[in-house]
Design an enzyme around this catalytic site. Structure first.
Site, PDB file in Angstrom:
ATOM      1  N   LEU A   1       0.825  -1.205   0.000  1.00  0.00           N
ATOM      2  CA  LEU A   1       0.000   0.000   0.000  1.00  0.00           C
ATOM      3  C   LEU A   1       0.855   1.249   0.000  1.00  0.00           C
ATOM      4  O   LEU A   1       0.412   2.315  -0.396  1.00  0.00           O
ATOM      5  CB  LEU A   1      -0.891   0.017   1.232  1.00  0.00           C
ATOM      6  CG  LEU A   1      -2.003  -1.042   1.253  1.00  0.00           C
ATOM      7  CD1 LEU A   1      -2.538  -1.214   2.649  1.00  0.00           C
ATOM      8  CD2 LEU A   1      -3.115  -0.662   0.305  1.00  0.00           C
ATOM      9  N   GLY A   2       2.066   1.121   0.467  1.00  0.00           N
ATOM     10  CA  GLY A   2       2.922   2.297   0.509  1.00  0.00           C
ATOM     11  C   GLY A   2       4.070   2.074   1.461  1.00  0.00           C
ATOM     12  O   GLY A   2       4.238   0.989   2.025  1.00  0.00           O
TER      13      GLY A   2
ATOM     14  N   GLY B   1       5.874   3.396   4.806  1.00  0.00           N
ATOM     15  CA  GLY B   1       5.750   4.225   5.999  1.00  0.00           C
ATOM     16  C   GLY B   1       7.118   4.587   6.521  1.00  0.00           C
ATOM     17  O   GLY B   1       8.128   4.206   5.939  1.00  0.00           O
ATOM     18  N   GLY B   2       7.168   5.304   7.597  1.00  0.00           N
ATOM     19  CA  GLY B   2       8.432   5.766   8.148  1.00  0.00           C
ATOM     20  C   GLY B   2       9.329   4.648   8.616  1.00  0.00           C
ATOM     21  O   GLY B   2      10.538   4.740   8.493  1.00  0.00           O
ATOM     22  N   PHE B   3       8.743   3.582   9.162  1.00  0.00           N
ATOM     23  CA  PHE B   3       9.634   2.523   9.613  1.00  0.00           C
ATOM     24  C   PHE B   3       9.551   1.268   8.766  1.00  0.00           C
ATOM     25  O   PHE B   3      10.009   0.219   9.136  1.00  0.00           O
ATOM     26  CB  PHE B   3       9.518   2.270  11.132  1.00  0.00           C
ATOM     27  CG  PHE B   3       8.307   1.547  11.630  1.00  0.00           C
ATOM     28  CD1 PHE B   3       7.910   0.334  11.084  1.00  0.00           C
ATOM     29  CD2 PHE B   3       7.596   2.046  12.709  1.00  0.00           C
ATOM     30  CE1 PHE B   3       6.827  -0.347  11.592  1.00  0.00           C
ATOM     31  CE2 PHE B   3       6.504   1.360  13.217  1.00  0.00           C
ATOM     32  CZ  PHE B   3       6.125   0.174  12.654  1.00  0.00           C
ATOM     33  N   GLY B   4       8.957   1.387   7.574  1.00  0.00           N
ATOM     34  CA  GLY B   4       8.931   0.241   6.678  1.00  0.00           C
ATOM     35  C   GLY B   4       7.680   0.234   5.820  1.00  0.00           C
ATOM     36  O   GLY B   4       6.835   1.101   5.953  1.00  0.00           O
TER      37      GLY B   4
ATOM     38  N   VAL C   1       4.019  -0.913   4.122  1.00  0.00           N
ATOM     39  CA  VAL C   1       2.712  -1.330   4.638  1.00  0.00           C
ATOM     40  C   VAL C   1       2.007  -2.144   3.560  1.00  0.00           C
ATOM     41  O   VAL C   1       1.988  -1.748   2.396  1.00  0.00           O
ATOM     42  CB  VAL C   1       1.853  -0.100   5.005  1.00  0.00           C
ATOM     43  CG1 VAL C   1       0.529  -0.541   5.606  1.00  0.00           C
ATOM     44  CG2 VAL C   1       2.592   0.804   5.971  1.00  0.00           C
TER      45      VAL C   1
ATOM     46  N   LYS D   1       1.956  -3.541   8.879  1.00  0.00           N
ATOM     47  CA  LYS D   1       3.155  -2.694   8.862  1.00  0.00           C
ATOM     48  C   LYS D   1       4.339  -3.602   9.101  1.00  0.00           C
ATOM     49  O   LYS D   1       4.356  -4.355  10.076  1.00  0.00           O
ATOM     50  CB  LYS D   1       3.129  -1.714  10.031  1.00  0.00           C
ATOM     51  CG  LYS D   1       2.275  -0.525   9.873  1.00  0.00           C
ATOM     52  CD  LYS D   1       2.682   0.429  10.992  1.00  0.00           C
ATOM     53  CE  LYS D   1       1.721   1.556  11.156  1.00  0.00           C
ATOM     54  NZ  LYS D   1       2.236   2.515  12.134  1.00  0.00           N
TER      55      LYS D   1
ATOM     56  N   ASP E   1       1.426  13.693  17.312  1.00  0.00           N
ATOM     57  CA  ASP E   1       1.479  13.889  15.854  1.00  0.00           C
ATOM     58  C   ASP E   1       0.087  13.790  15.254  1.00  0.00           C
ATOM     59  O   ASP E   1      -0.151  13.090  14.277  1.00  0.00           O
ATOM     60  CB  ASP E   1       2.422  12.860  15.220  1.00  0.00           C
ATOM     61  CG  ASP E   1       2.867  13.300  13.818  1.00  0.00           C
ATOM     62  OD1 ASP E   1       2.607  14.471  13.448  1.00  0.00           O
ATOM     63  OD2 ASP E   1       3.456  12.481  13.101  1.00  0.00           O
TER      64      ASP E   1
END
Ligand SMILES: *[C@@H]1O[C@H](CO)[C@@H](O)[C@H](O)[C@H]1NC(C)=O
Ligand SMILES: *[C@@H]1O[C@H](CO)[C@@H](O)[C@H](O)[C@H]1NC(C)=O
Ligand SMILES: *[C@@H]1O[C@H](CO)[C@@H](O)[C@H](O)[C@H]1NC(C)=O
Ligand SMILES: *[C@@H]1O[C@H](CO)[C@@H](O)[C@H](O)[C@H]1NC(C)=O
Ligand SMILES: *[C@@H]1O[C@H](CO)[C@@H](O)[C@H](O)[C@H]1NC(C)=O
Ligand SMILES: *[C@@H]1O[C@H](CO)[C@@H](O)[C@H](O)[C@H]1NC(C)=O
Ligand SMILES: *[C@@H]1O[C@H](CO)[C@@H](O)[C@H](O)[C@H]1NC(C)=O
Length: 813
Positions: free
Chosen positions: A509-510, A512-515, A517, A531, A628
């Site tokens: 799906l895309g 993310g900041g830590f890996g 998804v 994730k 956040d």
């Protein structure tokens, strides 16, 4: 972090997928020499082959549903959406992929299994040159080719879905009575418990039935333009609703005015009636209207002559002049017996009491008098001793009721006025409005009092438990610090691999900041988002464990749900519920999609986020600062209920801890409070600040980005504040909010937002106060002071204005 980031990539992916599939379908047609959108007796359709409508919107073919292996023949949207809208053999599934659809020479369309047994047919015959065609409206039609004589069409045999051009019809002359029936479950399309039909009462109304005897909902009454009882069904500039009727017939249908929009009505397995909208070629369906919306939409929930109010919890009251039939049951909260008149009517000397803004009662036993003014209507009712109430129903006319008034609810906006006949002794000296207001006020006061009692009770309990709880919280916190005893379901890596097709690129799906998804589907059909922590990411491990330990303990309808995790070998995975409607930023900042967020939807979203945040701050077992909060971290479910996500940067506070100081400032510029961005100080009040920014963004449809770096104060906050000071703050509203909104409520909402973004954190309200201020009309609001909007980011090196959606981390100030 960034569960929501994956949605960003989704739009483009969908488009790509769409083209790929389109290309693929074209190739299939070439290979199989398929007939396109028509079929004649010389052709047949086997499992794996399809008919595709001329515009590609719909496809007829064989498919399986959910976890079931059964095969069905039916119509679904063209790839990639594939939502099924009609099933031919819904009660007689095929057991394998061996079905074939044949058209006989005399015009019978038959579905055969491999032994030649007829599973389903249209039952038509004696036709010359029959032709079957799948139209771009989703209608499968069977015509006599030579004369274009219509023999059969799927639109006359509805299932659970109503498409534009389809009808919900009752005709006493021709005996046509179309019924929509829900599916049993998402993998079983056979008729379920619920059905909906139109009734020709004084005013046409659609009823939802459970089985054949229990009315569970009434979508109505029709007021000439929409269903007054369902405020969402008011006309929209993308579609219109029609319901022409007379005493013999009534036909409900709707039309799409904007070609880039798809719309369908769905009767769900649980008896809800939804209007779903999709903007092409986006994959997500949005519930534009839904019924029932709350408890008060349950048919006759307050019994005969009762009125339902749904401000906080369900509240039943008797109509003025009526009292509970069985007071004891009523006190115990069983309202089914309803209310009865206190004083019998005296025909000659009665008067009327006006009840405003309600859903008019069931018109089954009412009478319609067309072309009557309000005065004529009153006159008519007064002259007839059996008439107990009257109303003018929108563009339709005067309606009079005899007997009980059933299924009345109050609305906060819209609705009609009902005039209830009462003995003069019940009316007192003053007449009309004043008394009605008193009723409404007393209803409000009684529900408010109930609410306050509840709050007090909870607070008492809360205080009582507080000491004990504090110790508990801390010790759980410490245990988690050591990384064991997590009460979280563990998924086995093979399950996840199967569900995500071994982490295939198609399922991604895309990033993310830590890996990355991934999207996946478990064996039971449940959709998940996974994730996956990139190997060797130290920062990531920290955020991963933080998020896991935190969210595992949280349960709230406005927080995204963590289903479990997986820690095996090098793999670190978090498994979430999958939310198909992506995140809030994809709606409010998108011109097309924001058109489906009217004022009420926006308010619902704001309240949802506020409740989620309130839960984090004080109602959960922990005190959590999110740090956040922003539009892209608010995910939306099918009905656009908001869910706060992304707890990678959240912090747990001790219950009595006020604030904390950090030299790792994480968050997103534009949403960060001044004291946090510049001093690293965060507290519940820094989340409140972000919430205030979010509210302004939701109302205005604009991002709070710095427009101009040089001129520091021209972000959305600055702009809105200027309009507020000039008394023009309604101008910040997004155009698509429309003009039919209650001005005072919007002003209230804007004022609450300004209170949240005040410079001094001590002046900002807590989320408890925010929720109260947003949901009660009576709470007095303080005047906001100047917002802390001139936030010069301390260590800004890169051009943040071009990428201000990014969560940034600043270390070692
Ligand atoms: C159905 O159509 C196929 C192909 O046209 C044909 O071979 C088959 O005999 C037909 N079956 C029946 C029962 O008509
Ligand atoms: C076809 O349907 C008939 C009747 O339901 C059934 O007896 C037969 O076993 C089916 N054939 C196959 C191959 O499923
Ligand atoms: C409510 O009262 C009615 C009639 O007195 C009774 O039939 C019904 O079972 C009661 N419902 C509940 C939920 O107690
Ligand atoms: C109705 O009220 C009027 C005036 O109050 C009274 O004279 C009359 O007797 C009443 N009629 C009935 C049927 O109660
Ligand atoms: C309409 O009248 C019938 C017969 O008197 C009654 O059974 C039914 O409950 C009434 N319906 C409503 C909605 O008042
Ligand atoms: C209502 O009034 C309009 C215009 O006066 C007329 O055209 C229409 O026929 C009337 N309808 C009925 C039902 O009397
Ligand atoms: C009074 O209303 C009832 C119900 O609408 C109707 O059946 C009756 O004919 C009316 N009586 C008169 C005198 O109009």
């Amino acid at each position: 972090m960034r569960l929501s980031k994956y949605h960003e990539a989704k739009g483009e992916m969908a488009l790509l997928e769409w083209f790929l599939l389109l290309g693929f379908s074209a190739a299939t047609i070439l290979v199989h020499g398929q007939p396109g959108d028509t079929m004649t007796p010389t052709k047949s359709i086997a499992d794996g082959q399809t008919l595709i409508s001329s515009g590609g919107t719909f496809e007829l073919g064989f498919f399986s549903l959910g976890v079931s292996k059964n095969r069905y023949l039916g119509i679904h949207y063209g790839a990639p959406d594939k939502t099924v809208v009609w099933v031919a053999n819904r009660i007689s599934p095929l057991s394998g992929a061996t079905g074939v659809l044949n058209l006989t020479g005399d015009g019978n369309l038959v579905l055969l299994n491999s032994t030649g047994y007829i599973i389903w047919s249209t039952g038509t015959s004696n036709a010359n040159n029959p032709v079957v065609q799948l139209l771009d409206s989703g209608n499968l039609v069977l015509n006599e080719g030579t004369s274009n004589n219509l023999l059969w069409q799927s639109f006359d045999h509805p299932g659970d879905t109503m498409l534009p051009g389809m009808k919900l019809e009752r005709n006493l002359r021709t005996n046509v009575d179309s019924t929509y029936t829900s599916w049993k479950s998402s993998s079983d399309p056979s008729p379920g418990e619920y059905s909906c039909k139109i009734h020709i009462n004084a005013v046409p109304e659609i009823f939802i039935w459970r089985g054949s005897v229990q009315k569970v909902g009434r979508i109505g009454p029709w007021n000439g333009r929409g269903f007054a009882g369902v405020p969402d069904t008011k006309p929209h500039n993308s579609f219109t609703y029609n319901l022409p009727s007379n005493e013999y017939e009534a036909t409900y249908s709707f039309q799409i005015l904007d070609n880039s929009i798809l719309y369908r009505n769905l009767l769900t397995e649980t008896g809800a009636f939804q209007g779903l909208v999709r903007v092409k070629p986006n994959l997500a369906w949005v519930a534009y209207s839904r019924f029932p919306k709350d408890q008060c939409d349950k048919y006759a929930i307050c019994g005969a002559n009762g009125v339902c109010t749904a401000s906080y919890t369900l509240a039943c009251d008797c109509l003025r002049g009526f009292s509970p039939k069985s007071p004891q049951n009523w006190r115990l909260g069983n309202n089914s017996d309803g209310c009865v008149r206190r004083t019998a009517l005296n025909c000659s000397s009665d008067g009327f009491f006006e009840l405003q803004q309600i859903k008019l009662p069931d018109t089954s036993n009412a009478t319609l008098h067309s072309n009557k003014s309000l005065e004529e209507c009153e006159d008519l009712c007064l002259k007839n001793c059996t008439c107990g109430a009257y109303a003018i129903n929108g563009g339709i006319g005067c309606v009079t009721w005899t007997g009980n008034l059933v299924d009345i609810r109050l609305f906060t906006d819209g609705g009609e006025n009902l005039y209830i006949r009462l003995a003069s002794s019940e009316l007192g000296q003053t007449r009309g409005n004043y008394r009605k207001k008193k009723l409404v006020i007393s209803i409000i006061i009684s529900s408010l009092a109930g609410f306050l009692l509840l709050v007090c009770g909870i607070q008492l309990l809360w205080k009582k438990n507080r000491k004990r709880k504090q110790g508990e919280t801390l010790s759980t916190h410490y245990r988690e610090g050591r990384g064991n005893e997590l009460e979280l379901p563990l998924f086995d890596i093979h399950t996840i691999r199967t569900a995500t097709n071994n982490f295939s690129e198609d399922n991604k799906l895309g990033e993310g900041g830590f890996g990355p998804v991934y999207k996946g589907q478990l064996e039971d059909g449940e959709k998940i988002a996974v994730k996956r922590l990139s190997k060797g990411s130290v920062q990531g491990i920290h955020e991963f464990t933080n998020e896991m330990s935190l969210i595992a303990k949280l349960q709230h309808r406005n927080l995204v749900r963590l289903l479990g995790c997986c820690i095996e070998g090098e793999e670190r995975l978090l498994v979430y519920e999958y939310l198909q409607n992506t995140s809030l930023d994809h709606f409010i900042f998108d011109r097309k999609r924001s058109a489906f967020l009217d004022w009420q939807k926006r308010l619902d979203i704001i309240l949802g986020v506020a409740r989620g945040l309130l839960y984090l701050h004080q109602d959960s077992r922990l005190k959590i600062i999110h740090r956040d909060l922003k539009a892209s971290n608010i995910l939306l479910d099918e009905e656009l209920n908001p869910k706060i996500s992304d707890f990678g940067t959240a912090r747990i506070f001790k219950m009595d801890q006020i604030e904390e100081n950090t030299n790792r400032v994480v968050g997103t510029y534009g949403y960060m409070s001044p004291e946090y961005a510049m001093g690293g100080i965060f507290s519940v009040k820094s989340d409140v600040f972000s919430f205030g920014v979010l509210v302004l963004e939701i109302l205005s449809g604009k991002k709070n980005r710095m427009i101009d770096q040089a001129e520091a104060c021209v972000n959305l906050l600055g702009h809105a504040w200027r309009l507020w000071m000039e008394g023009r703050c309604l101008e910040i509203l997004d155009e698509s909010v429309g003009c039919a909104y209650p001005e005072s409520k919007i002003l209230r909402c804007i004022q609450v937002a300004f209170l949240c973004v005040q410079e001094g954190s001590e002046n900002r309200p807590t989320m408890t106060e925010v929720v109260l201020m947003l949901s009660t009309e009576s709470a007095l609001l303080p005047q906001p002071e100047r917002p802390g909007f001139c936030i010069a980011p301390p260590l800004m090196e890169r051009d943040l204005s071009s990428n201000n959606n990014l969560t940034v981390t600043i270390e070692g100030r």
